[in-house]
Design a protein around this motif. Structure first.
Motif, PDB file in Angstrom:
ATOM      1  N   MET A 122       5.003  15.757   5.616  1.00 45.55           N
ATOM      2  CA  MET A 122       3.791  16.333   6.339  1.00 45.55           C
ATOM      3  C   MET A 122       3.927  17.449   6.933  1.00 45.55           C
ATOM      4  SD  MET A 122       2.312  12.942   8.538  1.00 45.55           S
ATOM      5  CE  MET A 122       0.792  13.875   9.050  1.00 45.55           C
ATOM      6  N   GLU A 123       5.068  18.193   7.316  1.00 46.78           N
ATOM      7  CA  GLU A 123       5.059  19.514   7.490  1.00 46.78           C
ATOM      8  C   GLU A 123       5.316  20.286   6.293  1.00 46.78           C
ATOM      9  OE1 GLU A 123       8.785  19.695   9.545  1.00 46.78           O
ATOM     10  OE2 GLU A 123       8.008  18.730  11.625  1.00 46.78           O
ATOM     11  N   ALA A 124       5.829  19.684   5.246  1.00 48.15           N
ATOM     12  CA  ALA A 124       5.831  20.521   4.116  1.00 48.15           C
ATOM     13  C   ALA A 124       4.465  20.896   3.467  1.00 48.15           C
ATOM     14  CB  ALA A 124       6.539  19.799   2.996  1.00 48.15           C
ATOM     15  N   VAL A 125       3.529  19.882   3.492  1.00 49.09           N
ATOM     16  CA  VAL A 125       2.156  20.056   3.249  1.00 49.09           C
ATOM     17  C   VAL A 125       1.460  21.156   4.119  1.00 49.09           C
ATOM     18  CG1 VAL A 125       0.026  19.039   2.808  1.00 49.09           C
ATOM     19  CG2 VAL A 125       2.161  17.871   2.077  1.00 49.09           C
ATOM     20  N   ASP A 126       1.733  21.076   5.294  1.00 50.22           N
ATOM     21  CA  ASP A 126       0.975  21.672   6.507  1.00 50.22           C
ATOM     22  C   ASP A 126       1.354  23.083   6.354  1.00 50.22           C
ATOM     23  OD1 ASP A 126      -0.418  19.384   7.433  1.00 50.22           O
ATOM     24  OD2 ASP A 126       0.961  19.398   9.016  1.00 50.22           O
ATOM     25  N   ARG A 127       2.569  23.503   5.913  1.00 49.87           N
ATOM     26  CA  ARG A 127       3.014  25.059   5.584  1.00 49.87           C
ATOM     27  C   ARG A 127       2.930  25.434   4.185  1.00 49.87           C
ATOM     28  NH1 ARG A 127       8.192  22.407   6.497  1.00 49.87           N
ATOM     29  NH2 ARG A 127       9.490  22.397   4.387  1.00 49.87           N
ATOM     30  N   GLN A 128       2.295  24.495   3.626  1.00 48.45           N
ATOM     31  CA  GLN A 128       1.695  24.832   2.147  1.00 48.45           C
ATOM     32  C   GLN A 128       2.905  25.180   0.996  1.00 48.45           C
ATOM     33  OE1 GLN A 128      -0.933  28.128   2.612  1.00 48.45           O
ATOM     34  NE2 GLN A 128      -2.662  26.735   2.912  1.00 48.45           N
ATOM     35  N   SER A 129       4.062  24.353   1.242  1.00 48.36           N
ATOM     36  CA  SER A 129       5.101  24.398   0.251  1.00 48.36           C
ATOM     37  C   SER A 129       4.702  23.353  -0.466  1.00 48.36           C
ATOM     38  CB  SER A 129       6.623  24.372   1.165  1.00 48.36           C
ATOM     39  OG  SER A 129       6.654  23.078   1.627  1.00 48.36           O
ATOM     40  N   ALA A 130       4.018  22.455  -0.247  1.00 52.34           N
ATOM     41  CA  ALA A 130       3.654  21.519  -1.133  1.00 52.34           C
ATOM     42  C   ALA A 130       2.081  20.949  -0.993  1.00 52.34           C
ATOM     43  CB  ALA A 130       4.247  20.048  -0.833  1.00 52.34           C
ATOM     44  N   SER A 131       1.226  20.668  -2.040  1.00 52.69           N
ATOM     45  CA  SER A 131      -0.072  20.496  -2.038  1.00 52.69           C
ATOM     46  C   SER A 131      -0.371  19.175  -1.358  1.00 52.69           C
ATOM     47  CB  SER A 131      -0.781  20.572  -3.334  1.00 52.69           C
ATOM     48  OG  SER A 131      -0.388  19.521  -4.154  1.00 52.69           O
ATOM     49  N   ALA A 132       0.274  18.027  -1.502  1.00 51.90           N
ATOM     50  CA  ALA A 132       0.441  16.743  -1.001  1.00 51.90           C
ATOM     51  C   ALA A 132       1.658  16.033  -0.978  1.00 51.90           C
ATOM     52  CB  ALA A 132      -0.841  15.959  -1.715  1.00 51.90           C
ATOM     53  N   THR A 133       1.513  14.792  -0.347  1.00 50.54           N
ATOM     54  CA  THR A 133       2.644  13.949  -0.286  1.00 50.54           C
ATOM     55  C   THR A 133       2.134  12.635  -0.376  1.00 50.54           C
ATOM     56  OG1 THR A 133       4.799  13.346   0.903  1.00 50.54           O
ATOM     57  CG2 THR A 133       2.577  13.825   2.300  1.00 50.54           C
ATOM     58  N   VAL A 134       3.115  11.891  -1.208  1.00 50.46           N
ATOM     59  CA  VAL A 134       2.800  10.270  -1.309  1.00 50.46           C
ATOM     60  C   VAL A 134       4.014   9.802  -0.411  1.00 50.46           C
ATOM     61  CG1 VAL A 134       2.735   8.242  -2.649  1.00 50.46           C
ATOM     62  CG2 VAL A 134       2.033  10.612  -3.701  1.00 50.46           C
ATOM     63  N   LEU A 135       3.573   8.850   0.372  1.00 51.14           N
ATOM     64  CA  LEU A 135       4.482   8.387   1.465  1.00 51.14           C
ATOM     65  C   LEU A 135       4.808   6.939   0.983  1.00 51.14           C
ATOM     66  CD1 LEU A 135       3.025   9.491   4.830  1.00 51.14           C
ATOM     67  CD2 LEU A 135       4.678  10.626   3.456  1.00 51.14           C
ATOM     68  N   LEU A 136       6.268   6.647   0.839  1.00 52.61           N
ATOM     69  CA  LEU A 136       6.673   5.150   0.255  1.00 52.61           C
ATOM     70  C   LEU A 136       7.394   4.551   1.335  1.00 52.61           C
ATOM     71  CD1 LEU A 136       7.720   6.558  -3.106  1.00 52.61           C
ATOM     72  CD2 LEU A 136       5.340   5.491  -2.771  1.00 52.61           C
ATOM     73  N   PRO A 137       7.215   3.159   1.273  1.00 54.36           N
ATOM     74  CA  PRO A 137       8.411   2.372   2.095  1.00 54.36           C
ATOM     75  C   PRO A 137       9.842   2.456   1.329  1.00 54.36           C
ATOM     76  CG  PRO A 137       7.184   0.872   0.802  1.00 54.36           C
ATOM     77  CD  PRO A 137       6.625   2.275   0.631  1.00 54.36           C
ATOM     78  N   SER A 138      10.982   2.362   2.179  1.00 55.23           N
ATOM     79  CA  SER A 138      12.189   2.300   1.860  1.00 55.23           C
ATOM     80  C   SER A 138      12.452   0.815   1.585  1.00 55.23           C
ATOM     81  CB  SER A 138      13.109   2.989   2.789  1.00 55.23           C
ATOM     82  OG  SER A 138      13.111   2.070   3.919  1.00 55.23           O
ATOM     83  N   LEU A 139      13.598   0.948   0.573  1.00 51.68           N
ATOM     84  CA  LEU A 139      14.477  -0.486   0.354  1.00 51.68           C
ATOM     85  C   LEU A 139      15.484  -0.451   1.193  1.00 51.68           C
ATOM     86  CD1 LEU A 139      14.565  -0.642  -3.470  1.00 51.68           C
ATOM     87  CD2 LEU A 139      14.192  -2.548  -2.031  1.00 51.68           C
ATOM     88  N   SER A 140      15.804  -1.856   1.810  1.00 47.11           N
ATOM     89  CA  SER A 140      16.947  -1.780   2.766  1.00 47.11           C
ATOM     90  C   SER A 140      18.072  -2.156   1.756  1.00 47.11           C
ATOM     91  CB  SER A 140      16.685  -3.047   3.862  1.00 47.11           C
ATOM     92  OG  SER A 140      16.726  -4.372   2.947  1.00 47.11           O
ATOM     93  N   VAL A 141      19.642  -2.029   2.407  1.00 52.37           N
ATOM     94  CA  VAL A 141      20.481  -2.300   1.746  1.00 52.37           C
ATOM     95  C   VAL A 141      20.620  -3.809   1.381  1.00 52.37           C
ATOM     96  CG1 VAL A 141      23.094  -2.535   1.823  1.00 52.37           C
ATOM     97  CG2 VAL A 141      21.812  -0.428   2.824  1.00 52.37           C
ATOM     98  N   SER A 154       0.790  -1.135   0.105  1.00 54.37           N
ATOM     99  CA  SER A 154       0.069  -0.072   0.033  1.00 54.37           C
ATOM    100  C   SER A 154       0.845   1.037  -0.010  1.00 54.37           C
ATOM    101  CB  SER A 154      -0.896   0.081   1.071  1.00 54.37           C
ATOM    102  OG  SER A 154      -0.252   0.043   2.466  1.00 54.37           O
ATOM    103  N   LEU A 155       0.246   2.413  -0.572  1.00 54.98           N
ATOM    104  CA  LEU A 155       0.950   3.590  -0.266  1.00 54.98           C
ATOM    105  C   LEU A 155       0.018   4.655   0.461  1.00 54.98           C
ATOM    106  CD1 LEU A 155       1.525   4.136  -4.175  1.00 54.98           C
ATOM    107  CD2 LEU A 155       2.990   3.199  -2.613  1.00 54.98           C
ATOM    108  N   LEU A 156       0.451   5.512   1.008  1.00 53.22           N
ATOM    109  CA  LEU A 156      -0.147   6.527   1.829  1.00 53.22           C
ATOM    110  C   LEU A 156      -0.212   7.945   1.294  1.00 53.22           C
ATOM    111  CD1 LEU A 156       1.014   5.718   5.414  1.00 53.22           C
ATOM    112  CD2 LEU A 156      -0.852   4.829   4.117  1.00 53.22           C
ATOM    113  N   PHE A 157      -1.260   8.685   1.096  1.00 52.99           N
ATOM    114  CA  PHE A 157      -1.399   9.990   0.510  1.00 52.99           C
ATOM    115  C   PHE A 157      -1.957  10.921   1.557  1.00 52.99           C
ATOM    116  CE2 PHE A 157      -3.587  12.956  -1.774  1.00 52.99           C
ATOM    117  CZ  PHE A 157      -2.784  13.452  -2.817  1.00 52.99           C
TER     118      PHE A 157
END
Length: 438
Positions: free
Chosen positions: A376-395, A307-310
């Motif tokens: 989320m802070e970038a969205v809250d202070r309106q420097s971005a309209s939204a964010t898509v949150l992704l999991p990371s890849l381990s080494v 899943s992805l988060l928005f």
């Protein structure tokens, strides 16, 4: 296997520029339009004027912009803005800093690596490349004949021999010292000692290299090497075009880690969601469910999370789940052919997301951040309209994908901090041989 060598790098002349922080930049493929403008305004000598030469004013003729980058490169050398080192060296390169509550610390070094065909298994990619990006980098390399940014590679040494052997070097004042915009402290030392250089080369001898970042640059160097060999007809293998500058990091070092690459969007949230609804089930989350999903995302050490988060604001928080995972898997089966089965879910999700992002009007303005709080802070202070949150890849997942011969979509992986462009430039000088440096 890996064959490395010292080289005479080109560095900024600190007596001719306002400060190293004014002239270096992140890797070219992480520079969005707004950041590029800030870098251009920061200094008339910022390296972005060379590495993104295709974005310089050129009256509609693409050839002129690459030529302008080459002209600037020559001009900066003639004016001694850039100086070439008198002696060949291996460049020890450490990065340290604090991001939120987390300490970032990674050791490595920059040296030349002999370019190898992927079929040899000596250099292993794990991401796909795009033809247009490779074509762009090849044009720049043809005109400027230099590596402005080293390819980021991984090797395995559980004994951490190089880290131990170079401890005394790190006690000396660094030759280059700069703090970037994220507060990461970058330090570089020149290693001239032949015995230490020999030790480093012996440690790497016989070890395969995994490309962590810089797939397009490596593929470009490979194509350029083949072009030059064809033009010459005869070659020894020691010509400078047979080598590329690389930053080497030991994947066994605890400081060598990956982070997530969360996306900041500039379009109205509904623009993205409308595109997403064609392939995703969009599930709105309350505050409690949102925090549960964010925690689960943070603990996903491989891309198996389905899943992805928005996030657009506290009232618009969503989880995106594919409607038909099997059908989408079939569409990207070429990506899954050799990849470990534990990564299939994440690969499918990333591939589908990439198709959506490429439909956005302002895809060139996409920014990346590495922590959920930052996004989320970038969205809250309106420097971005939204964010898509992704999991990371381990080494370890990157290693498994590379060793299996699989490839995931471009820009799926993020090793942080990034290796700065412009710290040490590798010139490809016609007539010079790598043996001249040894």
């Amino acid at each position: 296997m890996a064959q490395i060598a010292p080289f005479r790098g080109i560095c900024f002349n600190l007596s001719k520029v306002a400060g190293l922080d004014k002239v270096v930049s992140p890797p070219y493929d992480t520079i969005h339009a707004a950041l590029q403008q800030r870098l251009l305004e920061r200094s008339p000598h910022n390296i972005v004027r060379l590495i993104l030469g295709n974005s310089l004013p050129h009256n509609g003729d693409g050839e002129i912009c690459y030529g302008k980058a080459a002209e600037l490169f020559r001009q900066w050398q003639s004016e001694e803005i850039l100086l070439r080192d008198d002696q060949p060296a291996i460049y020890l390169y450490d990065q340290n800093g604090q991001i939120g509550a987390e300490t970032v610390s990674r050791k490595g070094f920059i040296a030349l690596a002999r370019i190898e065909d992927f079929s040899s298994g000596m250099v292993k990619p794990h991401e796909q490349t795009r033809f247009d990006w490779c074509r762009d980098r090849l044009q720049l390399l043809r005109h400027c004949q230099a590596n402005f940014s080293p390819v980021f590679s991984l090797y395995s040494d559980p004994c951490c021999v190089i880290e131990a052997m170079t401890g005394t070097v790190r006690k000396q004042p660094p030759a280059l010292d700069v703090v970037d915009d994220q507060g990461i402290h970058h330090q570089v030392w020149r290693i001239h000692d032949n015995r230490l250089i020999k030790t480093i080369t012996e440690v790497l001898d016989g070890k395969p290299l995994l490309i962590a970042d810089g797939h397009h640059r490596y593929e470009t160097a490979l194509n350029y090497r083949d072009e030059q060999r064809e033009q010459l007809g005869e070659f020894s293998g020691k010509e400078t075009f047979n080598y590329i500058s690389m930053y080497f990091s030991n994947m066994e070092d605890p400081g060598c880690q990956t982070v997530a690459r969360h996306l900041l969007l500039q379009e109205a949230p509904e623009t993205f969601l409308q595109l997403a609804r064609s392939t995703f089930q969009v599930i709105q989350l309350d505050e409690h469910s949102w925090h549960d999903q964010v925690a689960r995302l943070a603990n996903a050490t491989a891309l198996e999370d389905l899943s992805l988060l928005f996030y657009a604001d506290p009232e618009r928080r969503y989880r995106l789940v594919l409607n038909d995972f099997e059908a989408q898997s079939h569409n990207v089966r070429h990506l899954l052919a050799n990849a470990p089965s534990t990564t299939h879910g994440g690969i499918v999700y990333r591939a589908v997301l990439d198709k959506i992002l490429k439909q956005l009007p302002n895809q060139d303005r996409l920014e990346n951040v590495h922590y959920v709080e930052q996004a989320m802070e970038a969205v809250d202070r309106q420097s971005a309209s939204a964010t898509v949150l992704l999991p990371s890849l381990s080494v370890s997942t990157v290693r498994d994908i590379a060793n299996s011969g699989g490839k995931i979509p471009e820009n799926s992986t993020c090793f942080y901090p990034g290796v700065l462009s412009g710290l040490v430039i590798n010139p490809l000088i016609p007539g010079e041989r790598i043996s001249d440096y040894l």
